[in-house]
Write a protein that holds these residues in place. Structure first.
Motif, PDB file in Angstrom:
ATOM      1  N   VAL A  40     -20.245   5.365   4.296  1.00  0.00           N
ATOM      2  CA  VAL A  40     -19.174   4.756   3.498  1.00  0.00           C
ATOM      3  C   VAL A  40     -17.832   4.975   4.198  1.00  0.00           C
ATOM      4  O   VAL A  40     -17.067   4.036   4.442  1.00  0.00           O
TER       5      VAL A  40
ATOM      6  N   ILE B 218     -15.284   2.243   6.197  1.00  0.00           N
ATOM      7  CA  ILE B 218     -13.880   2.017   5.822  1.00  0.00           C
ATOM      8  C   ILE B 218     -13.007   2.146   7.060  1.00  0.00           C
ATOM      9  O   ILE B 218     -12.171   1.292   7.360  1.00  0.00           O
TER      10      ILE B 218
ATOM     11  N   LEU C 265      -9.792   4.904  -6.441  1.00  0.00           N
ATOM     12  CA  LEU C 265      -9.171   3.685  -5.932  1.00  0.00           C
ATOM     13  C   LEU C 265      -8.266   3.960  -4.744  1.00  0.00           C
ATOM     14  O   LEU C 265      -8.050   3.102  -3.900  1.00  0.00           O
TER      15      LEU C 265
ATOM     16  N   ASP D  72      -8.447  10.534   7.552  1.00  0.00           N
ATOM     17  CA  ASP D  72      -8.922   9.225   7.128  1.00  0.00           C
ATOM     18  C   ASP D  72      -8.454   8.215   8.172  1.00  0.00           C
ATOM     19  O   ASP D  72      -7.871   8.598   9.185  1.00  0.00           O
TER      20      ASP D  72
ATOM     21  N   LEU E  30     -26.910   9.755   7.784  1.00  0.00           N
ATOM     22  CA  LEU E  30     -26.963   8.391   7.250  1.00  0.00           C
ATOM     23  C   LEU E  30     -25.695   7.979   6.533  1.00  0.00           C
ATOM     24  O   LEU E  30     -25.573   6.857   6.070  1.00  0.00           O
TER      25      LEU E  30
ATOM     26  N   VAL F  12     -34.447   5.313   2.725  1.00  0.00           N
ATOM     27  CA  VAL F  12     -34.150   5.870   4.049  1.00  0.00           C
ATOM     28  C   VAL F  12     -35.411   6.441   4.690  1.00  0.00           C
ATOM     29  O   VAL F  12     -36.392   6.743   4.019  1.00  0.00           O
TER      30      VAL F  12
ATOM     31  N   SER G 126     -17.869   1.331  -4.540  1.00  0.00           N
ATOM     32  CA  SER G 126     -18.057   1.277  -3.090  1.00  0.00           C
ATOM     33  C   SER G 126     -19.493   0.945  -2.713  1.00  0.00           C
ATOM     34  O   SER G 126     -19.739  -0.046  -2.042  1.00  0.00           O
ATOM     35  N   THR G 127     -20.460   1.739  -3.177  1.00  0.00           N
ATOM     36  CA  THR G 127     -21.836   1.394  -2.811  1.00  0.00           C
ATOM     37  C   THR G 127     -22.618   0.831  -4.002  1.00  0.00           C
ATOM     38  O   THR G 127     -23.829   0.704  -3.940  1.00  0.00           O
TER      39      THR G 127
ATOM     40  N   PHE H  15       0.843  -1.198   0.000  1.00  0.00           N
ATOM     41  CA  PHE H  15       0.000   0.000   0.000  1.00  0.00           C
ATOM     42  C   PHE H  15       0.880   1.250   0.000  1.00  0.00           C
ATOM     43  O   PHE H  15       0.669   2.177  -0.774  1.00  0.00           O
TER      44      PHE H  15
ATOM     45  N   THR I 225      -8.655   6.255  -2.248  1.00  0.00           N
ATOM     46  CA  THR I 225      -9.283   6.604  -0.972  1.00  0.00           C
ATOM     47  C   THR I 225     -10.730   6.142  -0.863  1.00  0.00           C
ATOM     48  O   THR I 225     -11.327   6.235   0.199  1.00  0.00           O
ATOM     49  N   LEU I 226     -11.280   5.678  -1.963  1.00  0.00           N
ATOM     50  CA  LEU I 226     -12.708   5.354  -2.071  1.00  0.00           C
ATOM     51  C   LEU I 226     -13.608   6.575  -1.936  1.00  0.00           C
ATOM     52  O   LEU I 226     -14.798   6.464  -1.697  1.00  0.00           O
TER      53      LEU I 226
ATOM     54  N   PHE J 210      -6.050   6.103   8.176  1.00  0.00           N
ATOM     55  CA  PHE J 210      -4.602   5.993   8.386  1.00  0.00           C
ATOM     56  C   PHE J 210      -4.084   7.170   9.208  1.00  0.00           C
ATOM     57  O   PHE J 210      -3.244   7.016  10.097  1.00  0.00           O
TER      58      PHE J 210
ATOM     59  N   MET K  51      -4.167  -0.362  -3.646  1.00  0.00           N
ATOM     60  CA  MET K  51      -5.074   0.750  -3.426  1.00  0.00           C
ATOM     61  C   MET K  51      -5.984   0.421  -2.240  1.00  0.00           C
ATOM     62  O   MET K  51      -5.978  -0.709  -1.749  1.00  0.00           O
ATOM     63  N   VAL K  52      -6.808   1.382  -1.851  1.00  0.00           N
ATOM     64  CA  VAL K  52      -7.671   1.159  -0.690  1.00  0.00           C
ATOM     65  C   VAL K  52      -8.554  -0.100  -0.803  1.00  0.00           C
ATOM     66  O   VAL K  52      -8.680  -0.854   0.159  1.00  0.00           O
ATOM     67  N   PRO K  53      -9.139  -0.381  -1.976  1.00  0.00           N
ATOM     68  CA  PRO K  53      -9.959  -1.596  -2.042  1.00  0.00           C
ATOM     69  C   PRO K  53      -9.166  -2.861  -1.713  1.00  0.00           C
ATOM     70  O   PRO K  53      -9.698  -3.780  -1.074  1.00  0.00           O
TER      71      PRO K  53
ATOM     72  N   LYS L 210     -30.591   5.206  -0.320  1.00  0.00           N
ATOM     73  CA  LYS L 210     -29.196   5.096   0.070  1.00  0.00           C
ATOM     74  C   LYS L 210     -28.706   3.795  -0.542  1.00  0.00           C
ATOM     75  O   LYS L 210     -29.240   2.728  -0.235  1.00  0.00           O
TER      76      LYS L 210
END
Ligand code: B12
Lengths: 228, 516
Positions: free
Chosen positions: A118, A122, B316, A212, A115, B245, B272-273, A67, B318-319, A214, A73-75, B239
């Motif tokens: 994401v 992570i 990719l 983030d 809400l 929601v 991601s989602t 990394f 940091t998403l 990290f 990458m993050v995924p 969402k």
């Protein structure tokens, strides 16, 4: 015997949780992933400590290096982090608490009215993979509920996430309630999310702001958890 | 009535999906709506959908949410009842928008609710080795969004020619703004200076009545409300993945009940989602939007809805969300085709820069989506002006640059308009010129110019060996902001203050000047 540890490590680096996981490569589907391999190793009487120290830990270290080098990458990081989380669940009963070095209990939530999750998800996955015992309370969590869970679990860390300017105020509310309950000194409060900042963290009396996961872990490394 | 509308750009839509793809995506979406179905967090919606024939699991069965499985026939029936044509009003009725699903007439507008407003100053730099060499370049400062900046943005966008509608684009964070009073202040700031259609989300359902009353007061001057709905709403009911929601669904139900135009929007992030693959993303977001549309049509058949597609991608590294990549154009183009297939006007997404300041990167990230999404024929393209740093920054300077860019996009997409007669005429023109002394066509430009077929050169060009685009655009920004505006008249403002609770004092609605 060493073979299977190597397989676990390899699959961890490929981020393959289980048999159905394709990792990088569709050809891998159907071959055992980290969970199956860990179970198999236990059946073959390989000591759980070896699984941890010779496969999982070095595997994750390698992922960290990849990394940092920009190879991963993050995924990729998240996939490996999930493997670690699943493997730890299987191994937990074999350890009497001290052998798996937990960095402490970390309660994390998205605050009331919000809400967005994401980012929080992570962060919670990465925290877990880096050794915290994470309890994720989900989204839209009221300050009172957060505080009572902190109290109940005696967590040393609390992470709050907010993505809306209209909900970030609940972070202060939560911190104030922690004070009222006399819990503020027991817990490191760490906040994050797009609208919050270092400055805001100081203003509301949080211990740290993480841009983030990290960044948060780096900063946490420098703080000693009051609970520990 | 026919002239009482704004003219959009009529395009010849480019297609990405063929008929088979469209049918397959539709089928995949219906299958997702059946299994796994939608996870619904709102009790009223679960009840309504249950009564309409969906299969609804109990809350306990499914970890505290209702799992709703939609029968295909119900979805298809709702698609039938959603109108093909949606009219969005405006303070100036000439700015009214007619969005017709069957007509690919494209409108562009603002969007997002940015926390940061990017203030720009002009700076002059001198070369240390040769002081006669100077360079002018803007410097940028991030400011928190406020009512004043929202007013400024509303005025700017009212003047900018390519802006067809105004979605409140600056998040007002003044001291004294609370969830309870935010909506009325947002709508007043926008309507105070915008004579174009105004759109926003709603923070509190309780403010709906005040917001509607405000719009009513403002429309009385024009044509009366709700014949001329000067405002409409955006609801992010979904969402991703596939969850309805609680609070926004409650708002959607109230808005649909009042027959108000409303955008049903979903914003999944590929990777991601949502699936990162085009087909997976499109099938899923389409299912999500269909679920929202179905709900509105059950509540009130005929509710004017826009098919709100805000599909983006995840970075990719940091998403975080990412806009300036080809996939975002693919996703949006596909959604536009799906909306057209259903006969519902499409609210689409283009023109966001991932860059944090105006410049080369921002331009490149923006221009392709502005061009291709418009080329696909979306009726209503939001996010198109001034957005940087994903959607976190609004830069008025960037909005001025985007205005020029979108002017070019419209020029490119203009349909061919010539007739047989025109061909004969140009043939004659060539003969005439060949007979002339100079053999120049220049004098004949005038005819084409009058027909609006001749584009001007880039408005911010520099003639010297220098690139002064940003400085030239900054000058235009200053000119606009120091120029006249269409502020509501004082007696109306007084009336509004007497009737509408929660408004911050009037001085908050003054436009701040712009410094050099
Ligand atoms: C995706 C999204 C949504 C999705 C959420 C999906 C989900 N599962 O979370 C949906 C569509 C549901 C949604 C809804 C709404 N949204 Co929204 N959304 C976004 C968007 C585009 C991206 C957020 C995201 O996922 N980022 C990617 C992740 C990886 O980044 P992140 O969350 O920032 O997290 C990172 C860091 O911040 C940090 N971090 C985060 N939390 C924590 C916690 C700790 C402890 C630490 C250490 C670090 C940390 O680490 C993470 C990893 O790097 C943002 C815009 C933006 N760029 O932020 C708008 C945005 C946040 N939304 C916005 C709005 C207005 C809304 C709605 C009100 C829209 C509406 N009218 O209905 C609703 C609100 C619903 C609600 N009650 O919460 C605005 C907020 C403006 C404001 N008022 O403050 C934004 C900024 C968009 C905009 N510019 O207008 N949204």
């Amino acid at each position: 015997m060493a073979d299977i540890l190597g397989e676990i490590k390899k699959n961890l680096i490929a981020g393959r949780v289980d048999r159905e996981d394709e990792g990088f490569d569709e050809d891998m589907v159907g071959q055992p992933g980290v969970t199956e391999l860990v179970r198999q190793a236990l059946e073959e009487n390989i000591p759980p400590a070896d699984i941890l120290n010779e496969a999982l830990t070095p595997g994750m270290e390698e992922v960290g290096v990849l990394f940092e080098e920009g190879e991963y990458m993050v995924p990729d990081m998240l996939a490996s982090a999930e493997c670690i989380a699943e493997a730890t669940k299987i191994l937990e009963p074999y350890f009497s608490g001290q052998e798996i070095q937990s960095r402490g209990k970390f309660v994390i939530a998205t605050v009331e009215g919000d809400l967005h999750d994401v980012g929080k998800n992570i962060v919670s996955t990465i925290l877990q993979a880096s050794g915290f015992e994470v309890q994720d309370l989900g989204t839209c969590v009221k300050a009172d509920d957060i505080v009572s869970i902190v109290k109940e679990t005696k967590a040393g860390f609390l992470g709050l996430s907010a993505l809306l300017t209209s909900t970030m105020t609940h972070m202060k509310e939560t911190i104030d309630k922690l004070k009222e309950e006399g819990l503020r000194d027991q817990v490191v409060v760490c906040i994050g999310g797009a609208p919050v900042s270092e400055e805001f963290a100081q203003k509301i009396g949080a211990d740290l702001y993480g841009e983030d996961a990290f960044d948060a872990i780096n900063k946490l490394d420098k703080i000693n958890a009051p609970g520990n | 009535m026919a002239q009482n509308k704004r003219e959009g750009t009529l395009v010849e839509p480019i297609l990405r999906l063929n008929g088979e793809h469209v049918r397959a995506i539709h089928k995949a979406s219906l299958s997702l709506l059946d299994d796994p179905g939608i996870f619904c967090f709102n009790e009223t919606a679960a009840g309504v959908l249950n009564d309409a024939g969906c299969s609804v699991s109990s809350k306990q069965e499914n970890q505290g949410v209702w799992r709703i499985r939609f029968p295909a026939a119900l979805v298809e029936q709702s698609l039938e009842s959603a109108p093909e044509k949606v009219v969005l009003g405006a303070r100036n009725p000439k700015n009214r928008l007619v969005l017709d699903a069957r007509v690919p007439e494209v409108y562009f507008g603002t969007g997002s609710e940015t926390n940061i407003y990017l203030d720009t100053r002009k700076r002059e730099y001198v070369c240390p080795n040769n002081t006669s060499l100077t360079l002018c370049h803007p410097s940028f400062h991030q400011e928190r969004g406020s009512i004043e900046y929202l007013c400024q943005s509303a005025k700017l966008c009212d003047v900018l020619q390519q802006v067809d509608f105004f979605i409140r684009n600056v998040n007002i964070q003044n001291e004294g703004i609370t969830p309870e009073n935010k909506d009325v202040n947002v709508f007043l700031a926008s309507l105070m200076y915008s004579t174009k259609h105004v759109q926003s989300g709603l923070v509190e359902l309780d403010s709906l009545k005040h917001v509607l009353r405000l719009a009513e007061l403002i429309s009385e001057g024009s044509e009366g409300f709700p014949k001329n709905p000067v405002i409409s709403f955006i609801t992010c009911v979904i969402k991703s993945p596939l969850q309805m929601v609680d609070d926004t669904t409650e708002k959607l139900i109230a808005i649909a009940g009042k027959n108000f135009p409303v955008v049903i929007s979903g914003s999944p992030q590929g990777g991601s989602t949502a699936p990162i693959e085009e087909e997976g993303m499109t099938a899923m977001i389409n299912a999500e939007i269909l679920a929202g549309i179905t709900l509105t049509q059950i509540i009130n058949p005929g509710t004017p809805v826009l098919y709100g597609a805000v599909p983006v991608r995840a970075r990719l590294d940091t998403l975080h969300d990412l806009y300036g990549v080809p996939e975002v154009i693919h996703y949006n183009t596909d959604c536009i085709q799906m909306a057209r297939h259903y006969g519902i006007p499409c609210y689409s997404t283009a023109g966001v820069g991932d860059a944090k300041v105006p410049g080369m990167q921002a331009t490149i990230e923006k221009v392709f989506s502005q061009l291709f999404v418009a080329a696909a024929g979306a009726q209503y393209i939001h996010y198109a002006f001034g957005l940087l740093d994903k959607t976190n920054i609004f830069s008025p300077l960037q909005a001025v640059l985007d205005d020029a860019q979108i002017g070019l996009v419209r020029g490119i997409l203009r349909r061919p308009v010539f007739t047989d007669k025109d061909i004969l005429e140009t043939v004659e023109q060539v003969k005439k010129v060949m007979d002339s002394k100079t053999r120049l066509f220049a004098r004949h430009i005038r005819k084409a110019m009058r027909k609006g077929l001749v584009s001007l050169s880039y408005p911010f060009e520099t003639r010297e060996l220098e690139d002064r685009v940003l400085i030239n655009a900054f000058q235009k920004l200053k000119d606009i902001l120091s120029g006249p505006d269409n502020r509501l008249d004082e007696t109306l403002i007084e009336k509004i203050y007497r009737e509408i609770p929660g408004l911050l004092p009037r001085n908050f609605f003054e436009i701040p000047g712009i410094q050099d």
